[in-house]
Design a protein around this motif. Sequence first.
Motif, PDB file in Angstrom:
ATOM      1  N   PHE A 281       0.846  -1.189   0.000  1.00  0.00           N
ATOM      2  CA  PHE A 281       0.000   0.000   0.000  1.00  0.00           C
ATOM      3  C   PHE A 281       0.881   1.239   0.000  1.00  0.00           C
ATOM      4  N   VAL A 282       0.280   2.391  -0.238  1.00  0.00           N
ATOM      5  CA  VAL A 282       0.988   3.664  -0.202  1.00  0.00           C
ATOM      6  C   VAL A 282       0.727   4.302   1.162  1.00  0.00           C
ATOM      7  N   HIS A 283       1.802   4.699   1.842  1.00  0.00           N
ATOM      8  CA  HIS A 283       1.640   5.329   3.151  1.00  0.00           C
ATOM      9  C   HIS A 283       0.863   6.628   2.973  1.00  0.00           C
ATOM     10  N   PRO A 284      -0.281   6.782   3.653  1.00  0.00           N
ATOM     11  CA  PRO A 284      -1.127   7.955   3.421  1.00  0.00           C
ATOM     12  C   PRO A 284      -0.456   9.290   3.740  1.00  0.00           C
ATOM     13  N   ARG A 285       0.512   9.302   4.651  1.00  0.00           N
ATOM     14  CA  ARG A 285       1.150  10.573   5.011  1.00  0.00           C
ATOM     15  C   ARG A 285       2.402  10.849   4.175  1.00  0.00           C
ATOM     16  N   THR A 286       3.226   9.845   3.955  1.00  0.00           N
ATOM     17  CA  THR A 286       4.513  10.056   3.280  1.00  0.00           C
ATOM     18  C   THR A 286       4.473   9.772   1.782  1.00  0.00           C
ATOM     19  N   SER A 287       3.403   9.111   1.330  1.00  0.00           N
ATOM     20  CA  SER A 287       3.252   8.674  -0.069  1.00  0.00           C
ATOM     21  C   SER A 287       4.302   7.636  -0.468  1.00  0.00           C
ATOM     22  N   LYS A 288       4.960   7.044   0.504  1.00  0.00           N
ATOM     23  CA  LYS A 288       5.964   6.018   0.241  1.00  0.00           C
ATOM     24  C   LYS A 288       5.295   4.674  -0.024  1.00  0.00           C
ATOM     25  N   GLU A 289       5.842   3.916  -0.983  1.00  0.00           N
ATOM     26  CA  GLU A 289       5.350   2.569  -1.252  1.00  0.00           C
ATOM     27  C   GLU A 289       5.756   1.653  -0.095  1.00  0.00           C
ATOM     28  N   MET A 290       4.789   1.018   0.514  1.00  0.00           N
ATOM     29  CA  MET A 290       5.036   0.127   1.639  1.00  0.00           C
ATOM     30  C   MET A 290       4.823  -1.310   1.167  1.00  0.00           C
ATOM     31  N   ASP A 291       5.860  -2.130   1.256  1.00  0.00           N
ATOM     32  CA  ASP A 291       5.799  -3.500   0.750  1.00  0.00           C
ATOM     33  C   ASP A 291       6.253  -4.465   1.844  1.00  0.00           C
ATOM     34  N   PHE A 292       5.402  -5.464   2.120  1.00  0.00           N
ATOM     35  CA  PHE A 292       5.693  -6.413   3.184  1.00  0.00           C
ATOM     36  C   PHE A 292       5.445  -7.836   2.694  1.00  0.00           C
ATOM     37  N   LEU A 293       6.298  -8.756   3.159  1.00  0.00           N
ATOM     38  CA  LEU A 293       6.144 -10.170   2.838  1.00  0.00           C
ATOM     39  C   LEU A 293       6.587 -10.984   4.047  1.00  0.00           C
ATOM     40  N   VAL A 294       5.719 -11.884   4.516  1.00  0.00           N
ATOM     41  CA  VAL A 294       6.093 -12.828   5.573  1.00  0.00           C
ATOM     42  C   VAL A 294       5.703 -14.229   5.120  1.00  0.00           C
ATOM     43  N   GLU A 295       6.615 -15.155   5.282  1.00  0.00           N
ATOM     44  CA  GLU A 295       6.336 -16.528   4.882  1.00  0.00           C
ATOM     45  C   GLU A 295       5.314 -17.157   5.834  1.00  0.00           C
ATOM     46  N   PRO A 296       4.608 -18.194   5.392  1.00  0.00           N
ATOM     47  CA  PRO A 296       3.610 -18.850   6.240  1.00  0.00           C
ATOM     48  C   PRO A 296       4.230 -19.401   7.516  1.00  0.00           C
ATOM     49  N   PRO A 297       3.434 -19.575   8.566  1.00  0.00           N
ATOM     50  CA  PRO A 297       3.942 -20.103   9.836  1.00  0.00           C
ATOM     51  C   PRO A 297       4.367 -21.561   9.703  1.00  0.00           C
ATOM     52  N   VAL A 298       5.052 -22.042  10.722  1.00  0.00           N
ATOM     53  CA  VAL A 298       5.665 -23.368  10.667  1.00  0.00           C
ATOM     54  C   VAL A 298       4.632 -24.470  10.423  1.00  0.00           C
ATOM     55  N   GLU A 299       3.430 -24.353  11.020  1.00  0.00           N
ATOM     56  CA  GLU A 299       2.433 -25.414  10.836  1.00  0.00           C
ATOM     57  C   GLU A 299       1.946 -25.488   9.385  1.00  0.00           C
ATOM     58  N   PHE A 300       1.880 -24.343   8.714  1.00  0.00           N
ATOM     59  CA  PHE A 300       1.504 -24.314   7.301  1.00  0.00           C
ATOM     60  C   PHE A 300       2.588 -24.991   6.457  1.00  0.00           C
ATOM     61  N   MET A 301       3.845 -24.624   6.703  1.00  0.00           N
ATOM     62  CA  MET A 301       4.951 -25.185   5.924  1.00  0.00           C
ATOM     63  C   MET A 301       5.138 -26.679   6.204  1.00  0.00           C
ATOM     64  N   ASN A 302       4.914 -27.082   7.457  1.00  0.00           N
ATOM     65  CA  ASN A 302       4.989 -28.513   7.789  1.00  0.00           C
ATOM     66  C   ASN A 302       3.926 -29.299   7.038  1.00  0.00           C
ATOM     67  N   LEU A 303       2.721 -28.726   6.974  1.00  0.00           N
ATOM     68  CA  LEU A 303       1.631 -29.362   6.233  1.00  0.00           C
ATOM     69  C   LEU A 303       1.997 -29.480   4.757  1.00  0.00           C
ATOM     70  N   LEU A 304       2.570 -28.430   4.196  1.00  0.00           N
ATOM     71  CA  LEU A 304       2.967 -28.444   2.791  1.00  0.00           C
ATOM     72  C   LEU A 304       4.002 -29.544   2.536  1.00  0.00           C
ATOM     73  N   GLU A 305       4.944 -29.702   3.458  1.00  0.00           N
ATOM     74  CA  GLU A 305       5.956 -30.741   3.306  1.00  0.00           C
ATOM     75  C   GLU A 305       5.343 -32.149   3.386  1.00  0.00           C
ATOM     76  N   GLN A 306       4.390 -32.314   4.302  1.00  0.00           N
ATOM     77  CA  GLN A 306       3.719 -33.620   4.423  1.00  0.00           C
ATOM     78  C   GLN A 306       2.981 -33.956   3.132  1.00  0.00           C
ATOM     79  N   LEU A 307       2.305 -32.977   2.554  1.00  0.00           N
ATOM     80  CA  LEU A 307       1.546 -33.228   1.326  1.00  0.00           C
ATOM     81  C   LEU A 307       2.485 -33.494   0.144  1.00  0.00           C
ATOM     82  N   ARG A 308       3.660 -32.860   0.150  1.00  0.00           N
ATOM     83  CA  ARG A 308       4.651 -33.135  -0.907  1.00  0.00           C
ATOM     84  C   ARG A 308       5.123 -34.573  -0.845  1.00  0.00           C
ATOM     85  N   LYS A 309       5.306 -35.090   0.360  1.00  0.00           N
ATOM     86  CA  LYS A 309       5.796 -36.448   0.536  1.00  0.00           C
ATOM     87  C   LYS A 309       4.756 -37.473   0.101  1.00  0.00           C
ATOM     88  N   LYS A 310       3.465 -37.119   0.233  1.00  0.00           N
ATOM     89  CA  LYS A 310       2.410 -38.026  -0.188  1.00  0.00           C
ATOM     90  C   LYS A 310       2.447 -38.251  -1.710  1.00  0.00           C
TER      91      LYS A 310
END
Length: 310
Positions: A281-310
């Motif tokens: 989003f664009v910061h409403p006061r500074t007009s700066k582009e704000m960009d954020f990325l966080v990877e999924p939590p451990v339980e999500f990634m563990n589930l993904l790994e289990q499904l890959r192994k299947k």
Amino acid sequence: MNHEIKQWQWRVTEAYQDERLDKVIVQVGEDWSRSKVQKWIQEGYIKVDGKQMKSNYRLRVGEEINVTPPVQREGDLQPEAIPLDIQYEDDDLLVINKPRGMVVHPGAGNRAGTLVHALLYHLQEGKLSSIGGSERPGIVHRIDKDTSGLLVVAKNDHIHQLLAEQLQQHQIKRIYWALVQGVLPHNIGTIDAPIGRDPMDRKRMAVINRNSKKAVTHFTVRERLTEHTLVECQLETGRTHQIRVHFKYIGFPLVGDPVYGPKKRSALIEGQALHARELHFVHPRTSKEMDFLVEPPVEFMNLLEQLRKK
């Protein structure tokens, strides 16, 4: 203690020319029900250019809508020392990585342990916007209890209003990762299907034509597994349970979804496998582009790994 909600203002754009007053308030307001909006209009809490109008009044470009909801008499929310994963903070806003299992704001059955309680502890009293009311200070948009990931919180009403306008104009980019049941045949796609309350169960949402709102979800397949698919979803609109409802509608419900998934739930994860991974989003006061990325939590990634192994 009484909590006064400050005035909410919005100027009519061309997109809402000749639309009904009550309909527009429901679409662009703070998740108010149509019946509540109509009651407020009748009682004079909603005005157009300073004048009281009827619910069916047809709006004109440039008119200013003012909403001053009545004083709410609700119990004081007590700050709670709950850790917060703060991705960014300044004098105007915070970006939070919400954990799975945390409710965003108080409601029926959730009177403690919410993100709002944690924010009240982290910040001094009066440092959150009041536009959302006494139960939802600072909350610009929400994600479900068992959905993890990024959301922005406003510290004052001016910033809250500007962020809300960015949301309304689809200028805030929200990207999710979801694990769905079944192998999606299309690499990319758009689900354009209106969402409203399920007439058979008012606690659920459903794709329905009557008493619904436009809902659009864009998706890209990130990885195909034996019996599941990892998809990246971008919200064009932000309806309640939108991704969960849309993927159920096309026959690929989210893994672990207790409401929209199959009755026999996955034992691999508690709640739907859904993560708000990116926020732009664009910061409403500074007009700066704000960009954020966080990877999924451990339980999500563990589930993904289990499904890959299947």
